[in-house]
Design a protein around this motif. Structure first.
Motif, PDB file in Angstrom:
ATOM      1  N   SER A 329      40.379   8.601  48.811  1.00 40.39           N
ATOM      2  CA  SER A 329      41.743   9.064  48.535  1.00 40.39           C
ATOM      3  C   SER A 329      42.357   8.368  47.328  1.00 40.39           C
ATOM      4  O   SER A 329      43.313   8.883  46.734  1.00 40.39           O
ATOM      5  N   THR A 331      40.626   7.821  44.621  1.00 43.65           N
ATOM      6  CA  THR A 331      39.751   8.234  43.514  1.00 43.65           C
ATOM      7  C   THR A 331      38.867   7.067  43.069  1.00 43.65           C
ATOM      8  O   THR A 331      38.643   6.829  41.878  1.00 43.65           O
ATOM      9  N   HIS A 366      35.639  13.373  47.978  1.00 45.42           N
ATOM     10  CA  HIS A 366      34.919  14.365  47.188  1.00 45.42           C
ATOM     11  C   HIS A 366      33.561  13.825  46.745  1.00 45.42           C
ATOM     12  O   HIS A 366      33.435  12.636  46.417  1.00 45.42           O
ATOM     13  N   ALA A 418      39.110  17.033  37.537  1.00 46.24           N
ATOM     14  CA  ALA A 418      40.135  16.297  38.275  1.00 46.24           C
ATOM     15  C   ALA A 418      41.350  17.169  38.554  1.00 46.24           C
ATOM     16  O   ALA A 418      41.884  17.181  39.675  1.00 46.24           O
ATOM     17  N   GLU A 419      41.784  17.910  37.572  1.00 44.33           N
ATOM     18  CA  GLU A 419      42.943  18.798  37.746  1.00 44.33           C
ATOM     19  C   GLU A 419      42.674  19.840  38.823  1.00 44.33           C
ATOM     20  O   GLU A 419      43.547  20.134  39.661  1.00 44.33           O
ATOM     21  N   LYS A 420      41.472  20.379  38.830  1.00 41.41           N
ATOM     22  CA  LYS A 420      41.142  21.453  39.776  1.00 41.41           C
ATOM     23  C   LYS A 420      41.093  20.958  41.223  1.00 41.41           C
ATOM     24  O   LYS A 420      41.315  21.740  42.155  1.00 41.41           O
ATOM     25  N   ILE A 421      40.772  19.686  41.423  1.00 40.32           N
ATOM     26  CA  ILE A 421      40.659  19.178  42.799  1.00 40.32           C
ATOM     27  C   ILE A 421      41.847  18.287  43.170  1.00 40.32           C
ATOM     28  O   ILE A 421      41.819  17.606  44.205  1.00 40.32           O
ATOM     29  N   GLY A 422      42.892  18.319  42.347  1.00 40.60           N
ATOM     30  CA  GLY A 422      44.112  17.593  42.673  1.00 40.60           C
ATOM     31  C   GLY A 422      44.019  16.096  42.494  1.00 40.60           C
ATOM     32  O   GLY A 422      44.700  15.337  43.210  1.00 40.60           O
ATOM     33  N   ARG A 423      43.188  15.642  41.551  1.00 41.54           N
ATOM     34  CA  ARG A 423      43.038  14.211  41.272  1.00 41.54           C
ATOM     35  C   ARG A 423      43.677  13.858  39.932  1.00 41.54           C
ATOM     36  O   ARG A 423      43.842  14.711  39.068  1.00 41.54           O
ATOM     37  N   ASP A 424      43.959  12.576  39.778  1.00 41.12           N
ATOM     38  CA  ASP A 424      44.470  12.100  38.495  1.00 41.12           C
ATOM     39  C   ASP A 424      43.316  12.057  37.500  1.00 41.12           C
ATOM     40  O   ASP A 424      42.323  11.345  37.739  1.00 41.12           O
ATOM     41  N   GLU A 466      34.434  19.029  48.407  1.00 39.79           N
ATOM     42  CA  GLU A 466      35.128  18.151  49.355  1.00 39.79           C
ATOM     43  C   GLU A 466      34.260  17.916  50.583  1.00 39.79           C
ATOM     44  O   GLU A 466      33.639  18.843  51.114  1.00 39.79           O
TER      45      GLU A 466
END
Length: 640
Positions: A329, A331, A366, A418-424, A466
């Protein structure tokens, strides 16, 4: 007057409450007209425990009427038994005491009564004769799970440092007679074939049990309320008793959160296990146990949950490519993700004790990988999990179908991924840069991952999927005795109520591979034996070799020979090289991706085969199941 009205209201309220719970009341006449059907023995659940109970009851009382209620439709029957690894463990007669000691240590710190251990060890050693005699009559055979005949000493002990772990035993399997190979769902299918031969056993599919019917004074279980395929409620009387063999609560997230404290978790087995038995047992006053052990006893594997299926796929246990990591969580990498935890049902040591992997505390998690992995091997197991074993899905070897479905996220850059999986994007790039730097340095300074399993994540496009905890089985349920009788909170049997299989399992902490299926057989049979006051006379002579046996070596003709090993995952072509009359090389030339081992394990085992210096290639202690199958393939090859 007011008191009288209150008493009358109280009686009515109690009557309504008992009726709502599916119970007969003391004042309600128990006439034959109150029942829609009457049978001698009623079994709820058609997994392995239900099959074993039905067959044992049929052996003891061939004229008895035996009804099995199965929640799922016929095409999706089999419970977790059909989706399991298909191993049932058998200690040899000389290994019984060692097996007891080993299981006693696995159960710590939540011990079960010693008489329960005696029952398990003795039955596990003895029941193989009944199993073989039962399935032989239906065209199936018992053999070693990795292929070939049974051999004492051929099993993987998951916690080898525990006292008693050196017990003699074998990992047994059931497959079609004469096949000699692993069969997906073979144990359940062999028993099912035997059930289909019995005229006095009926299986009612798409007919879930809704409630138990209990006498409010004696507490005896009289029967069940079930729902037929048309949705009608039916009352079924069971003269000899009711056996609950309907599995656990893997697919009930509310129960998981309340009893195991897991926020998000799914099942890799049957979606039908939603805690029906737990609910019914609690309502009739059963004493519950093993609802929240120190660990999820069967462990949780790493699953891939997609909207199209209720149960999960399972992440591949090993990868040929090293271009992958797992992130938590925050990253960040959070453990040594390449270690072979599957050999211990996904347990690792923390503070000196075995606990579950940290995924359920680290969500969302992920799997991040590059095109080297994505284009060359499946990220999901192609042989294990309900969508594959039972519903027939085939995961593409290069993941292209799953990428197209959106199950696997694809991007041209790490930042876009990162953007697609909601990460920074900055954090994900930093995590991958740190990992790549350690690959260049030749050492994992964070988690000591083997450098041989590490490869830079640097070949676009990049991918993410995921991961979620996915359960093998739960063990919670009612405490039962060695006759499989359900106990109340005073330790007394609830009359005419039995329980078998993973529901209320004797496993109270760490799980040893093969115990669940062996327990399902033993506990199912015990219930039938008590209900009918007898024991089956079906038996068969069991022959098993020993790893200590080494016949004289015949001279082998030089050359290259091949054979096909039909493994648990798929066909593997084995090529054997003979020089100067001896085995000098063994190679998996096709289907290597299906092996249940990494390259190091395979290399070590092949060297062990070569070092054995024998055409009778004995199984090697501690080898994986596929290693044992390779031995059988080598023997077949050199016979040519």
């Amino acid at each position: 007057m007011n008191i009288g009205r209150r008493l009358t209201g109280l009686v009515v309220s109690m009557f309504m409450l008992l009726t709502a719970f599916g119970c007969s009341t003391a004042t309600e006449p128990k006439t034959e007209e109150k029942w829609d059907r009457e049978v001698d023995f009623l079994i709820v659940g058609y997994g392995l425990a239900g099959e074993a109970a039905a067959l044992e009851a049929s052996d003891i009382a061939p004229d008895a009427s035996i009804l099995v209620l199965e929640k799922m439709p016929e095409t999706l029957a089999g419970g977790n038994s059909i989706a399991s690894g298909q191993t049932f463990i058998v200690p040899s007669e000389s290994g019984v005491e060692g097996f007891k000691e080993y299981i006693r240590n696995c159960n710590e710190p939540n011990p079960i009564p010693e008489e329960y251990l005696d029952f398990l060890a003795t039955e596990f050693a003895d029941q193989i004769k009944w199993v073989q005699g039962t399935v032989n009559a239906a065209g199936y055979e018992v053999g070693y799970v990795g292929g070939g005949p049974l051999r004492w000493g051929s099993l993987v002990v998951e916690f080898a440092e525990f006292p008693g772990a050196g017990f003699e035993g074998t990992s047994a399997h059931i497959r079609k007679e004469g096949s000699g190979a692993f069969e997906n769902g073979g144990v359940w299918k062999g028993f099912n074939a035997a059930v289909e031969m019995r005229d006095n056993i009926e299986v009612a599919y798409s007919t879930p049990a809704i409630d138990l019917i209990q006498d409010p004074q004696t507490k005896a279980i009289l029967g069940v309320i079930a729902q037929d395929p048309e949705g009608n409620l039916i009352r079924i009387k069971a003269n000899k008793g009711v056996l609950l063999a309907c599995g656990g609560f893997e697919n009930n997230l509310e129960m998981q959160r309340n009893y195991h404290g897991m926020d998000t978790v799914y099942t890799a087995g049957t979606p039908g296990n939603t805690g029906d038995g737990i609910r019914m047992l609690m309502k009739v006053g059963a004493k519950m146990w093993h609802m929240n052990n120190q660990t999820q006893s069967g462990g949780f594997w790493l699953g891939i949950k997609v909207p199209e299926y209720e149960s999960t796929f399972m992440r591949n246990m090993t990868f040929k490519s090293g271009a992958w990591i797992e992130i938590d969580s925050d990253t960040q990498r959070f453990y040594n993700e390449s270690k072979d935890y599957h050999r211990q049902h996904m347990k690792y040591v923390e503070y000196g004790r075995y606990v579950d992997l940290p995924h359920e505390r680290a969500l969302p998690v992920h799997l991040i990988f590059d095109d080297k992995l994505a284009s060359s091997e499946s990220v999901a197991s192609q042989w294990l999990s309900w969508p594959i074993t039972t519903e027939g899905y085939v995961w593409s070897k290069n993941n292209e179908d799953e990428i197209a479905k959106g199950w696997i996220i694809k991007a041209d850059t790490i930042e876009e991924l990162a953007e697609k999986i909601g990460r920074d994007p900055v954090e994900l790039k930093a995590a991958i840069d740190r990992y790549n730097a350690m690959v260049d340095a030749g050492a994992d300074s964070d988690f000591n991952r083997d450098p041989a399993t590490m490869e830079k994540i640097d070949q676009a496009p990049y991918y993410a999927v995921e991961l979620t905890p996915t359960l093998v089985a739960t063990t919670g349920g009612a405490q039962r005795n060695t006759h499989s009788q359900v106990l109340d909170w005073d330790g007394n049997p609830i009359p005419n109520l039995y329980e078998a299989g993973e529901l209320g399992s004797y496993v109270s902490n760490l799980y040893q591979n093969g115990v669940f299926l062996s327990e399902a057989i033993a506990s199912g049979r015990a219930a039938a034996q008590h209900a009918f006051d007898g024991k089956s006379t079906v038996t068969s002579v069991v022959e098993a070799g020993s790893n200590e046996e080494k016949p004289a070596d015949p001279k082998l003709e030089d050359g290259k020979y091949d054979a096909i090993y039909k493994g648990q995952h798929g066909d593997i072509k084995i090529e054997v090289t003979i020089a100067d009359g001896k085995i000098t090389n063994v190679e998996a030339v096709e289907g290597k991706e299906f092996l249940f081992m990494d390259d190091t394990q395979l290399s070590d085992y092949i060297q062990a085969i070569i070092d054995a210096d024998s055409s009778e290639v004995d199984t090697i202690s501690g080898a994986t199941l596929d290693c044992q199958g390779i031995s059988a393939a080598v023997k077949e090859a050199v016979k040519k």
